[in-house]
Design an enzyme around this catalytic site. Sequence first.
Site, PDB file in Angstrom:
ATOM      1  N   ASP A   1      -1.012   6.703   0.061  1.00 37.35           N
ATOM      2  CA  ASP A   1      -1.286   7.173   1.408  1.00 37.35           C
ATOM      3  C   ASP A   1      -2.497   8.099   1.310  1.00 37.35           C
ATOM      4  OD1 ASP A   1       0.965   8.068   4.139  1.00 37.35           O
ATOM      5  OD2 ASP A   1      -1.197   7.710   4.085  1.00 37.35           O
TER       6      ASP A   1
HETATM    7  C1  GLC Z   1      -1.974   8.310   7.367  1.00 32.50           C
HETATM    8  C2  GLC Z   1      -0.629   7.599   7.422  1.00 32.50           C
HETATM    9  C3  GLC Z   1      -0.673   6.169   6.984  1.00 32.50           C
HETATM   10  C4  GLC Z   1      -2.006   5.579   7.380  1.00 32.50           C
HETATM   11  C5  GLC Z   1      -3.088   6.268   6.561  1.00 32.50           C
HETATM   12  C6  GLC Z   1      -4.493   5.814   6.962  1.00 32.50           C
HETATM   13  O1  GLC Z   1      -1.814   9.597   6.916  1.00 32.50           O
HETATM   14  O2  GLC Z   1       0.463   8.245   6.773  1.00 32.50           O
HETATM   15  O3  GLC Z   1       0.421   5.474   7.605  1.00 32.50           O
HETATM   16  O4  GLC Z   1      -2.024   4.176   7.136  1.00 32.50           O
HETATM   17  O5  GLC Z   1      -3.015   7.678   6.644  1.00 32.50           O
HETATM   18  O6  GLC Z   1      -4.765   6.201   8.272  1.00 32.50           O
END
Ligand code: GLC
Length: 728
Positions: A257
């Site tokens: 993430d």
């Molecule tokens: C965010 C989210 C994730 C997302 C990523 C990119 O923090 O937790 O679900 O796909 O970052 O935006």
Amino acid sequence: MKKVFFVLFLCLPLCKGCTDNGGKAIEAKVSETVSQMTLDEKIGVVHAQSKFSSRGVPRLGVPELWCDDGPHGVRPETLWDSWAAAGWTNDSCTAYPSLTCLAASWDRDLALLYGRSVGEEARYRKKNVLLGPGVNICRTPLCGRNFEYMGEDPYLAGEMAVPYVKGVQSNNVATCVKHFALNNQEFMRSSINVNISDRALYEIYLPAFKAAVMDGGAWSVMSSYNKYQNEWVSHQPRLLKDILKGEWGFDGAVISDWGAVHSTEGAAWGGLDLEFGTHTNGVDINTANAYDAYYLADAYKQKILAGELPESELDDKVSRALRLNFRTLQGDNCGSMCSPGHFADCRKIGSEGIVLLKNSGVLPMKTEVGKVVVLGENAIRPMVVGGSSSSLKAQHEISPLQGLREAFPEAEVVYERAYVGEPKLTGNYNYGLYDLSDPRPADVILADALAAVQDADYVVFVGGLNKNKEQDCEGKDRLAYELPYGQNEVIEAIAAARPDMIYVNISGSPVAMPFVDKVGAIVQAWYLGSEAGRAIADVLTGAVNPSGKLPFTFPVALSDGPVKTERQYPGIQDEEGNWQVYYDEDIWVGYRWYDHVAVEPLFPFGYGLSYTSFEYSDLRVPGTFSDGMKVRVRVRNTGDVAGAEVVQLYVTDEEASVDRPVKELKGFGKVYLEPGESREVEFRLNRSALSYFDESAHEWVAEPGAFKVLVGSSSRDIRAEAGFRLVR
Ligand code: GLC
């Protein structure tokens, strides 16, 4: 008489990803490419080069890898190095319903359609990876991201995730199943450590991910922000190596993430393959041009050169990153964007996922009337711009008011605010600032609404939450189970004047409804995306007979639920100041809990009404279990309109040596029946449907003895049951 088969699969020994078409050619290309890459090139492909992309290998003709959110549509372009919108004018999308809506449809075919459709948009936008689906279990109604996930039951979430994954990947676009694992709250998400038994981990929180990987063949998985066993999940070998890549045979790539990586050693050894978003909080904090400072960048290279870390571990990451890339280079399909077909898909998914919770006879609405009064801020509020990373720039978003105006072309459709929530609304992107401010004082706003409803043929109040912070949004959990902005008082005031009022609740989580006995009808309408208003109008007018079923329980009060102490939620700090959350409720999540403690919910898991009625008969269950055992039941439409019934199959272990739930969902099927039509629904039960996870033996166990099959229209509306024995 046509038979309908719903077969339950055992998890296959080999994850489907390894057997996708072109597998051998891809494996050969991966090996050949890795053998030709320099150390710098290898380091380049295992971490981001921009907000949403990682390097390719230009010298060897390997293109960059581009990701984008997901999961309800393709996020508009951001600037290279920041969360800010790039301001393109050609990246508006179809905004699909939230995944809670898809789960509420209980329709596997619809999940395949959804995946195919949204995958076409990702392909058209030249994205290799669509960051979704989210399958984290709804553990508490307060979690800010419940709307992005698929409810409280691991079987339902898994069964609905698999076709979504297959649908997206049929476009040669990878899914990235998230957030693996145990990211069931937003509070302190980036550091909180989850304390949980192995049995709850394996029975509740892993199955949906396992299904998406082993049955769906997901090409990537996203490691979550939180910690498990006091290690950040992106560095957690037990989850990423032992379970995901070991027990499940996952051959794809683990993508962190955004901002979930915290050390070079951890990322190198823990099972991570691609580092994204480091030095951000995944929402709004940003560090420009930080890419060489990523943990799997220069620092990693130096440790390899110094012999402190093996290049072989890097080669495995590179192989997985290239496999992910090459899988998405297959095919010559170009996808499509904002097509009439996609908007039709959006409307179909929305109307199929809407759940009718109460109907005293006021629904369906007759369209040849004189006056319809529509109330509530959510009747006009754009929703797709909220929610944070899953928010979208929709090419259009039909509001409930617009949908109702279209459905009642001859009527006078009057709108009154009734309540004011968040007057200002900015999306993640600079493209629009919606000013919903209303200069009138609240009492005047309500008085105007009350005046309008006096002579109305129908009163439709559209309320709920709104995907603003603390109202179903990433980064913050809800602060209360009750509806915000004084809606309860306003609804009760309107209901006093019009007890036949129709309440349409827009939310992605359960909410309290103290007015449940005071209104004529209640409809659970999720965040429905581009065609929201039309989907809602379809159901309210009976153009579509509602067939949705709740993917999670609506408790009367939050205190009725299993999460009761501070250490259970939101967590507590230990003596070193680290945040710890304890899943003390263990496996007793959702309906498993309410059955266990015999507490009546407001609306139970699997509940949803129809404009027709269904009768169950002829349940046939063999007396002795055998693998693939056939269970059959006949369902008849006993009403005078066509409709769909979600036939749910639960299993009870009557002689377990351990505490087991009263019942667990182990099958479902959706049948569409004309008035008077009946059909036999067939299920097949495998041993996995009888098993619990024995954490001391670390294996699934089905204990010989008496079991029961229960079939019904909800977890608390069991229409037939029959016993059988497991002999060994
Ligand atoms: C965010 C989210 C994730 C997302 C990523 C990119 O923090 O937790 O679900 O796909 O970052 O935006």
